[in-house]
Enzyme design. Structure first.
Site, PDB file in Angstrom:
ATOM      1  N   ARG A  20     -10.668  28.677  91.394  1.00 10.19           N
ATOM      2  CA  ARG A  20      -9.227  28.193  91.044  1.00 10.19           C
ATOM      3  C   ARG A  20      -8.916  28.229  89.608  1.00 10.19           C
ATOM      4  O   ARG A  20      -8.652  27.429  88.708  1.00 10.19           O
ATOM      5  CB  ARG A  20      -9.705  26.461  91.098  1.00 10.19           C
ATOM      6  N   TRP A  54     -12.489  11.081  87.524  1.00 10.84           N
ATOM      7  CA  TRP A  54     -13.130  12.300  86.965  1.00 10.84           C
ATOM      8  C   TRP A  54     -13.299  13.314  88.036  1.00 10.84           C
ATOM      9  O   TRP A  54     -14.155  13.156  88.746  1.00 10.84           O
ATOM     10  CB  TRP A  54     -14.436  11.729  86.339  1.00 10.84           C
ATOM     11  N   ASP A  55     -12.461  14.141  87.713  1.00 11.28           N
ATOM     12  CA  ASP A  55     -12.751  15.468  88.885  1.00 11.28           C
ATOM     13  C   ASP A  55     -13.563  16.596  88.400  1.00 11.28           C
ATOM     14  O   ASP A  55     -14.006  16.721  87.252  1.00 11.28           O
ATOM     15  CB  ASP A  55     -11.289  15.678  89.156  1.00 11.28           C
ATOM     16  N   ASP A  91     -10.973  15.395 100.325  1.00  7.79           N
ATOM     17  CA  ASP A  91      -9.857  15.845 100.409  1.00  7.79           C
ATOM     18  C   ASP A  91      -8.894  15.941 101.693  1.00  7.79           C
ATOM     19  O   ASP A  91      -7.741  15.931 102.028  1.00  7.79           O
ATOM     20  CB  ASP A  91      -9.519  17.213  99.648  1.00  7.79           C
TER      21      ASP A  91
END
Ligand code: GLA
Length: 753
Positions: free
Chosen positions: A448, A482-483, A553
């Site tokens: 990513r 908090w990802d 998700d």
């Protein structure tokens, strides 16, 4: 609850209300032999179960057959290569390069309460309702000590175990494996049925699906080497007897309270004995212990149930709700949030956020969460991570102004962070390229378009924490997501020496825990939700810091049935982040009704993840009704006992689950008809967990279905409100609504009359 050492028999006996765990010290050499773990038994001498007695071994009379006995004994702490060829639970390498290790019993202490595990999340309890047995074992040649601790609580049948390894010798040793759990048992249950292995596996948008398999000879199991728990595996192993159902039969569950690399293994040998082990993954793990230094393993949880999978579930849920989750939000209803991620992705400004908040407020939503894209230079996922300063080009007037305006609407405000990451295109990276985890002279792998920060370094943690906490202090931010959106690769830290590089993964996790500990102490009223590209960090370690975790998700109602089934097998519903999103669903393209999306999300923390300003009026009209359902049922959902009634994963047609209040005065059943079968009669399902002697009002709650045509397409065999006895519902069953069409659902509320 009790823990005793029976002196004459040299037996340790740990008893919870329904479960016993028994070990014995051998007579001659001081091996610690595992004897029994299962349904509670009395205190009579259980030494007849000692395996080595069938093949008598004593140093004095039969030392020549030592290896034969060690190979089939049930060890409590298996060392390495002294005759037992199964995989051990601990490996210590000497400076001479040897790894032979044999821990012997030395002493023990039994005490009230339970010590904290330094730097690690762990269960806790009141001293007067908690007991611990600490057994000291030692390898007499290496002078390495092992403190094996077992703790129990008065109100649950779970048994906790951890180990501390201490180097008492005169020279450094290298600890290359230190597993939290190790248990030797027979592969067959008492009725000679072989246990099957249950694991929770998946991938991104398909986390924690339940999988059963036969236990074959040799090794099988689960692991993560991704630096985090991962989407792919869960640090959980279940052993399930084949006749077990949700309600009857024997089930063991083993779980690790940890958020990094793990390995869980089942090894079946030629004697049909299985060794179950679970702990930090020995791959990419090694700690050098200088004389006097020690290493603490994470805590492992052991659960036994003779009341099927459901019995195991209840023990895990109560354990985590009462003895692991902390903070002011633990027992509270959480604010219903709306998150802008699926609504806008990166394309938003403060006006768009305010528009969403204004509209959301009108319909009863309580908190606006601004997701990824509000900071640094971040218009897509190629840049900005690490620059935790509000982007005033997007959020004009700054964060405080926006938060004040949202608060003025009567809404709370929450914010997304990804503190562990750094974009190559960020000011932080330009200033500190060595802060990324990487190996010198090698271009690290991007995922990513980002790298992982080296949280093993204090200056890195301090700098990032300072940026995050400055933002939190700058405005009234009441919630943080908090990802963590990529796995760890290129394991290398510029601050660790050549001999210490294998410490990195564990030090990373300790660094993460330290940061979250600071956050929860500095901001005790903050509602923290952990997240990792969906549900890759749904683990008990994170639950110690945050009472809820983003589950996946994938917000499609049908996919969620399987994800939430696997998650709720061991995690309380109060911890499962679940939102209603738009259709066609952004991950699978499926269209389900707004009512069903709401009913499925009600099993978790509940919220919305959509652009409410663009929602059509028909869908929008559902929202206040769903919010009313949340307020009506959330106390029951958070606190009650969860029962799985039917599984879409198994039958491919419908799903059904229930939450019953502890006093059995009320229950909520969720029934989802995923696929319509052309038949004119309804399905009758038995409703477990009720009081057979109580009378219940059975109310099909259609609050969430505001369109009249919804009712016309449903055949309700028992009428919208009926009175039934608990025993009839439990043993004869309740006919379920029969809908016209797919993806339809109903909530059925039972209330004592
Ligand atoms: C992850 C999360 C999402 C969202 C995005 C933002 O994928 O799981 O909910 O926050 O990151 O980049």
């Amino acid at each position: 609850m009790n823990i005793q050492f029976l002196e004459k028999e040299r037996i340790f006996k740990i008893d919870t209300e329904h479960v016993s765990y028994v070990m014995a010290v051998m007579d001659d050499e001081q091996f610690l032999e595992h004897v029994y773990f299962g349904r509670r038994v009395g205190d009579s001498d259980l030494r007849y179960l000692l395996r080595h007695r069938e093949n008598p071994y004593t140093v004095s009379s039969n030392g020549g057959e030592r290896g034969k006995v060690l190979a089939c004994m049930h060890h409590e702490l298996p060392g390495e290569l002294t005759g037992d060829h199964r995989d051990g639970a601990v490996t210590v390498r000497t400076q001479g390069g040897h790894t032979v290790l044999q821990p012997y019993y030395v002493s023990h202490r039994i005490y009230k309460g339970k010590d904290r595990l330094e730097g690690l999340p762990a269960t806790f309890g009141h001293a007067d309702d908690t007991m611990t047995l600490e057994i000291t074992m030692e390898d007499p040649v290496l002078h390495v000590r092992f403190l094996l601790s077992y703790s129990i609580f008065g109100d649950t049948d779970a048994i906790m175990r951890n180990m501390k390894v201490i180097n008492d010798g005169g020279s450094a040793v290298r600890l290359e494996k230190a597993l939290s759990l190790s248990l030797d048992m027979d592969v067959f249950d008492g009725d000679q049925h072989p246990f099957r292995l249950l694991t929770l596996d998946g991938m991104w948008v398909r986390e924690r699906h339940m999988n059963f398999r036969d236990i074959g000879y040799g090794f099988q199991g689960i692991s993560s080497n991704r630096g985090e728990t991962s989407h792919h595996e869960q640090p959980f192993l279940g052993l399930v007897s084949p006749n077990a159902t949700q309600h009857v039969g024997e089930v063991y569950g083993f779980h690790l309270i940890y958020s990094g690399n793990f390995r869980g293994q089942v090894e079946r040998d030629a004697y049909d004995c299985i060794r179950v082990t679970l702990g930090i993954n020995p791959d990419r793990f090694a700690f050098t212990l200088q004389p006097g230094e020690s290493f603490q393993t994470p805590e492992g949880v052991m659960v036994y149930s003779d009341a099927g999978l459901g019995g195991m579930t209840h023990t895990f849920h109560d354990l985590y709700r009462n003895h692991l989750i902390r903070g002011v939000w633990r027992d509270k209803k959480r604010p219903i949030l709306i998150n802008n991620w699926e609504a806008t992705y990166f394309d938003f400004d403060e006006q768009k956020i305010l528009d969403i908040a204004r509209e959301a407020k009108k319909w009863g939503i309580e908190m606006l969460v601004m997701d990824d894209g509000w900071f640094g230079k971040r218009d897509d996922d190629h840049s900005g991570l690490g620059d935790w300063f509000v982007n005033e080009k997007k959020i004009k007037g700054g964060l405080k102004k926006l938060v004040d305006e949202i608060n003025a609407l009567g809404m709370k405000f929450g914010l997304w962070f990804e503190p562990e990451m750094i974009s190559p295109d960020s000011d932080l990276y330009r200033a500190h390229p060595d802060w990324a985890i990487r190996v010198p002279d090698r271009e690290p792998c991007q995922l990513r378009w980002q790298y992982v920060l080296d949280l093993s370094r204090k200056e890195v943690r301090d700098r990032v924490y300072e940026m995050v906490s400055n933002v939190l202090r700058s405005a009234n931010i009441e919630y943080v997501k908090w990802d963590m959106n990529r796995t760890l690769t290129d394991f290398g830290s510029t601050c660790l020496g050549a001999d210490n590089q294998d410490e990195l993964c564990h030090r990373y996790v300790l660094g993460l825990y330290e940061m979250q500990d600071r956050l929860t102490k500095d901001f005790p009223n903050l509602l923290l939700e952990n997240c990792s590209g969906g549900g890759a960090r749904f683990d008990p370690g994170m639950l110690y810091y945050s009472p809820q975790i983003w589950c996946s998700d994938d917000t499609d109602a049908v996919e969620r049935l399987m994800i939430q089934e696997g998650t709720s097998l061991i995690y309380p519903l109060s911890t499962m982040g679940a939102h209603v999103s738009v259709v066609p669903n952004h991950v699978v393209g499926r269209s389900t009704s707004f009512e069903t999306r709401g009913n499925v999300a009600l099993a978790g923390t509940f919220g919305y993840e959509l652009d409410i300003t663009k929602l059509d009026d028909k869908d929008k009209a559902h929202i206040p009704h769903q919010i009313a359902l949340y307020h009506k049922y959330n106390d029951l959902i958070r606190r009650g006992d969860y029962y799985r009634i039917a599984s879409y994963r198994e039958n491919h047609l419908y799903d059904c689950y229930e939450v019953v209040s502890k006093d059995k005065t009320e229950a909520l059943i969720t029934y989802v008809q995923v696929l319509k079968v052309p038949e004119d009669r309804s399905r009758i399902l038995r409703i477990p967990g009720l009081d057979p002697d109580k009378e219940y009002a059975v109310i099909v709650d259609r609050t969430g279905a505001i369109a009249p045509e919804d009712d016309e397409t449903m055949v309700l065999p028992v009428g919208p409100r009926t009175q039934m006895r608990g025993d009839a519902l439990m043993y004869a069953g309740l006919p379920m609504p029969n809908f016209w069409g797919d993806f339809r659902s109903a909530l059925i509320y039972l209330s004592e009359i």
